[in-house]
Scaffold this motif. Structure first.
Motif: not given
Length: 430
Positions: A254-270
């Motif tokens: 689950d930690m890996n899933a959160y980390r992957s999702a974070l990289r995806h969302v952070a790419a939008a520079d929100l």
């Protein structure tokens, strides 16, 4: 059989159940009851789910209660039930004069016609003295994991002694299987987590970054602690620490899933609070995913600011250039995965040569110690001025006794350089 449970405070309590508990009740209920071999064998095991401990408890049960010396040999390598499989002695008890016999007896037992799936007795000689050796296979679910050898001098084994050693060997074989499965799962989770944490994202060169991951010691399982850095535009960097609820391989996945999702969302520079909102929504759509706490800090050295947002996580610590440390009072929203949202952002100045410390709760949570007192222990003027990020982490780990923590520890330190790297300029607005 020994079972363990965790109370709400995270403490582990040991329970005696199964045949051993029934034996105790029978002992209290009538003086005429005599525990049989199975009862005595069950009471001898269960202090820890560890291969070495199981072997030592088996040898201690056998000697001196049922023989003059005993040894436990385990099979190693890919072939676990063949006569050519390597043997490793892991435990022994009793007279030193007999111990040399046990390796020979174990090897004979494995090579005997008919295979190593039944007990065998043999008469051997030790220094001119005749002894009786009993070899019991450590067999569970059709797999031989090793052999228990027991030696008596001058007399043969009684029927009751043979039955006791047989039951003990069968129980030990079951526990060895569980111990190996437990160790394999823990090693897999630890390898996965180390691989994930070994390569955090690349921050901008205007930050000095240092990280530590300290797995909990003893028999504790690996948790879902993690950290990350994400390089953004205009010289900014997103710093992240998180902690998935629970332990073991599932938490690491689950930690890996959160980390992957974070990289995806952070790419939008929100902004950080909007990143948390999207992560919360994504996690809530997957009911099988465990909740997690998370702290985000977007550092902008060119403007001298940092924006903080928290999803149920402990506050960071800011170390000033003179070494004084203070907790940053970040508004705390609900953990990720609840679907509630409601995250807020806090923006404050971060001067050159100041250092941010982000960490998971394993750094400061101690049994019997109030969490506020542990956090306060990090505050104040105790660090020498000008300490770099790597040296700061060493000092923090030592001050908090993190190498002896009962939970995993993930720590990230980010020190703002005195001058931002050239070529990264802040945008005019937003």
């Amino acid at each position: 059989m020994a079972l363990f449970r965790k109370d709400l405070g995270g403490r582990v309590a040991r329970l005696r159940t199964g045949v051993g508990a029934r034996t105790n009740r029978l002992r209290r209920g009538g003086a005429d009851h005599r525990p049989g071999p199975a009862d005595r064998a069950v009471d001898a095991f269960g202090s820890a789910l560890d291969e070495q401990t199981v072997a030592e408890e088996l040898a201690a049960f056998a000697c001196p209660g049922h023989c003059d010396s005993a040894a436990v040999h385990l099979l190693t390598g890919e072939r676990a039930d063949g006569p050519d499989a390597p043997l490793r002695r892991v435990a022994e008890r009793g007279a030193a004069a007999h111990l040399a016999l046990h390796t020979e007896a174990a090897a004979r037992f494995l090579a005997a016609p008919g295979g190593p799936h039944r007990a065998r007795a043999a008469t051997l000689r030790s220094g001119g003295t005749q002894v009786t050796c009993l070899a019991e296979p450590l067999t569970a679910r059709g797999q031989v994991r090793g052999v228990l050898t027991a030696v008596r001098q001058g007399r043969t084994f009684t029927r009751e002694q043979t039955a006791a050693l047989h039951h003990a060997a069968r129980l030990a074989a079951l526990l060895l299987g569980h111990a190996r499965a437990h160790a394999s799962t823990r090693d897999t989770a630890l390898d996965l987590q180390r691989a994930l944490l070994a390569e955090p994202g690349r921050p901008h060169p205007n930050l000095d970054i240092a990280t530590r991951y300290l797995p909990a010691g003893g028999g504790a399982l690996v948790g879902g602690d993690w950290f990350e850095t994400v390089r953004l535009h205009y010289g900014r960097t997103l710093l992240v620490v998180g902690d998935v609820m629970g332990h073991g391989l599932d938490a690491a996945v689950d930690m890996n899933a959160y980390r992957s999702a974070l990289r995806h969302v952070a790419a939008a520079d929100l902004p950080p609070h909007r990143v948390l909102r999207q992560l919360d929504t994504m996690a809530a759509r997957s009911p099988e995913r465990r909740p997690a706490t998370c702290l985000l800090v977007r550092v902008d050295p060119a403007r001298g600011t940092a924006a903080f947002a928290s999803a149920g996580h402990l506050p960071p610590v800011l170390f000033a250039a003179d070494g004084r440390a203070e907790l940053v009072a970040v508004p705390v929203g609900p953990p990720l995965g609840t679907g509630i949202g409601g995250y807020e952002v806090l923006t404050r100045a971060v001067a050159g040569a100041e250092t941010l410390l982000l960490f998971t709760d394993g750094l400061v949570e101690r049994r019997g110690v109030d969490i506020d007192a542990s956090l306060a222990h990090l505050s104040g003027r105790w660090l020498p001025p000008g300490t770099g990020a790597e040296a700061l982490l060493d000092a923090v780990v030592d001050r908090c006794g993190a190498t002896r923590a009962e939970d995993d520890v993930a720590v990230l330190a980010a020190r703002v350089r005195d001058r931002p790297a050239g070529g990264d300029r802040a945008p005019a607005g937003g």
